[in-house]
Motif scaffolding. Structure first.
Motif, PDB file in Angstrom:
ATOM      1  N   TYR A  12       0.832  -1.208   0.000  1.00 13.94           N
ATOM      2  CA  TYR A  12       0.000   0.000   0.000  1.00 13.94           C
ATOM      3  C   TYR A  12       0.867   1.259   0.000  1.00 13.94           C
ATOM      4  O   TYR A  12       0.564   2.231  -0.690  1.00 13.94           O
ATOM      5  CB  TYR A  12      -0.929  -0.006   1.208  1.00 13.94           C
ATOM      6  CG  TYR A  12      -1.913   1.145   1.208  1.00 13.94           C
ATOM      7  CD1 TYR A  12      -3.018   1.130   0.366  1.00 13.94           C
ATOM      8  CD2 TYR A  12      -1.728   2.249   2.033  1.00 13.94           C
ATOM      9  CE1 TYR A  12      -3.919   2.190   0.343  1.00 13.94           C
ATOM     10  CE2 TYR A  12      -2.625   3.315   2.016  1.00 13.94           C
ATOM     11  CZ  TYR A  12      -3.720   3.275   1.168  1.00 13.94           C
ATOM     12  OH  TYR A  12      -4.600   4.322   1.151  1.00 13.94           O
ATOM     13  N   LEU A  28      -2.943  -4.020  -7.355  1.00 14.90           N
ATOM     14  CA  LEU A  28      -3.802  -3.449  -6.327  1.00 14.90           C
ATOM     15  C   LEU A  28      -5.264  -3.621  -6.709  1.00 14.90           C
ATOM     16  O   LEU A  28      -5.683  -3.204  -7.798  1.00 14.90           O
ATOM     17  CB  LEU A  28      -3.484  -1.956  -6.159  1.00 14.90           C
ATOM     18  CG  LEU A  28      -4.515  -1.084  -5.425  1.00 14.90           C
ATOM     19  CD1 LEU A  28      -4.597  -1.493  -3.961  1.00 14.90           C
ATOM     20  CD2 LEU A  28      -4.157   0.389  -5.562  1.00 14.90           C
ATOM     21  N   VAL A  30      -9.307  -2.841  -5.617  1.00 13.44           N
ATOM     22  CA  VAL A  30     -10.125  -1.915  -4.830  1.00 13.44           C
ATOM     23  C   VAL A  30     -11.472  -2.587  -4.560  1.00 13.44           C
ATOM     24  O   VAL A  30     -12.259  -2.805  -5.489  1.00 13.44           O
ATOM     25  CB  VAL A  30     -10.325  -0.579  -5.567  1.00 13.44           C
ATOM     26  CG1 VAL A  30     -11.097   0.399  -4.683  1.00 13.44           C
ATOM     27  CG2 VAL A  30      -8.979   0.007  -5.977  1.00 13.44           C
ATOM     28  N   TYR A  36      -8.918  -3.609 -10.438  1.00 10.28           N
ATOM     29  CA  TYR A  36      -7.523  -3.776 -10.020  1.00 10.28           C
ATOM     30  C   TYR A  36      -6.617  -2.955 -10.937  1.00 10.28           C
ATOM     31  O   TYR A  36      -6.930  -2.731 -12.110  1.00 10.28           O
ATOM     32  CB  TYR A  36      -7.104  -5.251  -9.997  1.00 10.28           C
ATOM     33  CG  TYR A  36      -6.873  -5.887 -11.343  1.00 10.28           C
ATOM     34  CD1 TYR A  36      -5.591  -5.964 -11.882  1.00 10.28           C
ATOM     35  CD2 TYR A  36      -7.928  -6.439 -12.076  1.00 10.28           C
ATOM     36  CE1 TYR A  36      -5.362  -6.564 -13.105  1.00 10.28           C
ATOM     37  CE2 TYR A  36      -7.714  -7.049 -13.301  1.00 10.28           C
ATOM     38  CZ  TYR A  36      -6.422  -7.101 -13.817  1.00 10.28           C
ATOM     39  OH  TYR A  36      -6.209  -7.698 -15.037  1.00 10.28           O
ATOM     40  N   LYS A  45      -5.896   6.755  -5.101  1.00  6.50           N
ATOM     41  CA  LYS A  45      -5.712   5.517  -4.369  1.00  6.50           C
ATOM     42  C   LYS A  45      -6.816   5.341  -3.326  1.00  6.50           C
ATOM     43  O   LYS A  45      -7.257   6.304  -2.703  1.00  6.50           O
ATOM     44  CB  LYS A  45      -4.340   5.497  -3.682  1.00  6.50           C
ATOM     45  CG  LYS A  45      -3.190   5.305  -4.659  1.00  6.50           C
ATOM     46  CD  LYS A  45      -3.290   3.974  -5.372  1.00  6.50           C
ATOM     47  CE  LYS A  45      -2.148   3.746  -6.349  1.00  6.50           C
ATOM     48  NZ  LYS A  45      -2.258   4.540  -7.576  1.00  6.50           N
ATOM     49  N   ARG A  48      -6.895   2.411   2.900  1.00  2.00           N
ATOM     50  CA  ARG A  48      -6.203   1.146   3.169  1.00  2.00           C
ATOM     51  C   ARG A  48      -7.182   0.001   3.381  1.00  2.00           C
ATOM     52  O   ARG A  48      -6.940  -1.125   2.902  1.00  2.00           O
ATOM     53  CB  ARG A  48      -5.296   1.312   4.402  1.00  2.00           C
ATOM     54  CG  ARG A  48      -4.645   0.014   4.887  1.00  2.00           C
ATOM     55  CD  ARG A  48      -3.663  -0.522   3.853  1.00  2.00           C
ATOM     56  NE  ARG A  48      -3.149  -1.814   4.230  1.00  2.00           N
ATOM     57  CZ  ARG A  48      -3.740  -2.966   3.931  1.00  2.00           C
ATOM     58  NH1 ARG A  48      -4.893  -2.991   3.249  1.00  2.00           N
ATOM     59  NH2 ARG A  48      -3.202  -4.107   4.297  1.00  2.00           N
ATOM     60  N   ALA A  51      -8.278  -1.759   0.140  1.00  2.00           N
ATOM     61  CA  ALA A  51      -7.249  -2.217  -0.791  1.00  2.00           C
ATOM     62  C   ALA A  51      -6.827  -3.650  -0.485  1.00  2.00           C
ATOM     63  O   ALA A  51      -6.591  -4.007   0.670  1.00  2.00           O
ATOM     64  CB  ALA A  51      -6.030  -1.299  -0.726  1.00  2.00           C
TER      65      ALA A  51
END
Length: 500
Positions: A12, A28, A30, A36, A45, A48, A51
């Motif tokens: 992250y 990554l 979401v 991704y 972004k 956290r 993710a």
């Protein structure tokens, strides 16, 4: 971080900085959108808690995620190349940034990456949204704009320095990229200089250029803070007699280039909070773009210090060191092959002794450059051709000379130790050479390949500083600093007054 064991918190942190050096190492996802991405995706972004991370694009799809339309992490859905495409694209972009297309052409870049030209084109268009030629064109335009803004070079010289084939092409690309002609980016100059420069700018495609390339002074910008004192001390401690020249407030060193080595001088005294001043004397003005890329990598000017501060600042071990030196960078390599050979020369000896041996090698095999008596570091082929006895003649032990000769032969045969290399494959190839152990392979990966997450757990100073009895314990402690373990190592070495 490895494909089989992803540290979610470290991933992250890497994704938050959009650092392309991590592309291909993880993906990554979401959870709130079901999309991704690659780590460098420009999209905002997620928090956290929203993710999740996957070792491959296929794993993300298997978990029910679909590919982002901005960064296009998918290449050929369902194909056997799917998982590797992200890393291929990242390696290609790094190589294009460093001038590989200008040096080798698109076909040569494809050969270096061990894929076909068509496959390289397809992957880059799918993942980055642009072909190799388009990416290189943008790189040339950005370099040209910097030269127009910062130098008094005639536009015709700038066109060829940036890699354009003609002034007409230069004008067309600048209009396409920036919506304005090149001359619009000129800074005001005194009237006397304006007349001379305007005459040169108007000569066009057939304008003559000087027989010798001029010395160019540039301001290489970076994000503040930048610990210039630490970088200067590191380079001074590693200066090779006969190759590098240390003067009051400056450091001069040869830089390999397509038309012959250039001389670059970092003027530390003329630096500022947001840039470093360099003087470059290329053999040919057309080499300037690649030389600037090399210098930026060598001085680690493209790092984002705030990301590293955010990731390491609260750590009980590294945090206080980051507080004292928030702008510390990891020195890169001007020439990956030379850095690798110098690392082997310096194995198990003091830094002073390593400099003596390196100076003898430069005096024996280096090529003169400029008119100041400096020489280049010998190429891998020159070291290979010199043979074992010549390496023994500079004072190396038999085992060290053998290891150096084997490495030089591997480099001459194509072992890639540049930032565009496959890091895992290069490290494995280094470890397969007799006389090269984990410390050497990791150090080369950190500096020559530019991997910001490489730690050197076998380093005696790092183990002693961390209170670790072996490399496994040091690695376990350093895991919390991923994906910036290379910077953590540099902080520990600097705090210990140790310059490996």
């Amino acid at each position: 971080m490895t494909p089989t064991a992803i540290d979610a918190d470290a991933a992250y942190r890497a994704a938050s900085g959009r650092d392309p050096r991590f592309d291909g190492r993880f993906f990554l996802g979401v959870t709130t959108t079901g999309i991704y991405c690659r780590p460098s995706c420009p999209a905002r972004k997620p928090l956290r808690r929203n993710a999740v991370f996957f070792p491959s694009a296929a794993a993300a799809v298997a978990a029910g995620f679909r590919a982002c339309k901005r960064c296009r992490p998918d290449s050929l859905p369902g194909s056997r190349h799917w998982d590797a495409s992200g890393d291929l694209a990242a390696r290609a972009v790094r190589a294009i940034r460093d001038g590989a297309v200008d040096e080798l052409g698109v076909a040569g870049l494809a050969r270096r990456l061990a894929v076909s030209e068509r496959h390289l084109h397809r992957v880059l268009v799918a993942e980055v949204g642009a072909s190799p030629v388009q990416l290189n064109r943008t790189r040339r335009a950005q370099t040209a704009r910097t030269l127009v803004e910062q130098t008094e070079l005639p536009l015709v010289d700038i066109a060829f320095a940036a890699g354009f084939g003609s002034v007409r092409q230069f004008n067309d690309v600048m209009l396409s990229e920036f919506g304005a002609p090149p001359s619009s980016f000129r800074r005001p100059v005194p009237s006397a200089g304006r007349v001379a420069r305007a005459a040169a700018d108007e000569l066009g495609d057939d304008a003559p250029t000087a027989d010798a390339a001029p010395t160019v002074v540039l301001r290489l910008r970076h994000r503040a803070p930048y610990d210039g004192l630490a970088m200067r001390a590191f380079q001074a401690a590693h200066a090779v007699p006969g190759m590098d020249l240390i003067d009051d407030g400056s450091f001069t060193t040869p830089v390999p280039a397509a038309h012959g080595p250039a001389l670059a001088t970092v003027d530390w005294a003329a630096g500022a909070e947001d840039h470093i001043t360099v003087r470059i004397r290329p053999a040919d003005i057309a080499d300037l773009t690649g030389i600037v890329s090399t210098l930026r990598r060598w001085l680690d000017l493209d790092a984002d210090p705030q990301l590293i501060i955010d990731a390491l600042g609260a750590d009980p071990i590294i945090g206080p060191l980051v507080g004292r030196r928030p702008g510390l960078r990891v020195p890169g390599a001007i020439d990956g092959g030379a850095t690798a050979l110098l690392t082997v020369i310096g194995q198990a000896v003091s830094l002073g002794a390593a400099r003596v041996f390196a100076g003898r090698l430069v005096a024996a095999l280096g090529t003169p450059v400029g008119d100041g008596g400096l020489r280049t570091f010998p190429t891998a082929q020159q070291v290979t051709d010199a043979g074992f006895e010549a390496l023994r003649g500079i004072g190396l032990t038999s085992s060290r000379a053998s290891a150096l000769h084997r490495l030089a032969s591997a480099l001459a045969d194509g072992l890639d130790v540049t930032p565009g290399a496959d890091r895992a494959a290069t490290r494995a190839a280094l470890l397969a050479l007799p006389g090269i152990g984990p410390w050497t392979a990791d150090y080369i990966t950190l500096r020559a390949l530019g991997d910001p997450d490489t730690f050197v757990p076998d380093d005696l100073v790092l183990k002693k500083t961390l209170g670790a009895s072996n490399a496994r314990q040091a690695s376990a402690i350093a895991r919390a600093w991923s994906p910036w373990r290379g910077y953590a190592a540099m902080h520990l070495w600097t705090a210990s007054a140790y310059l490996p």
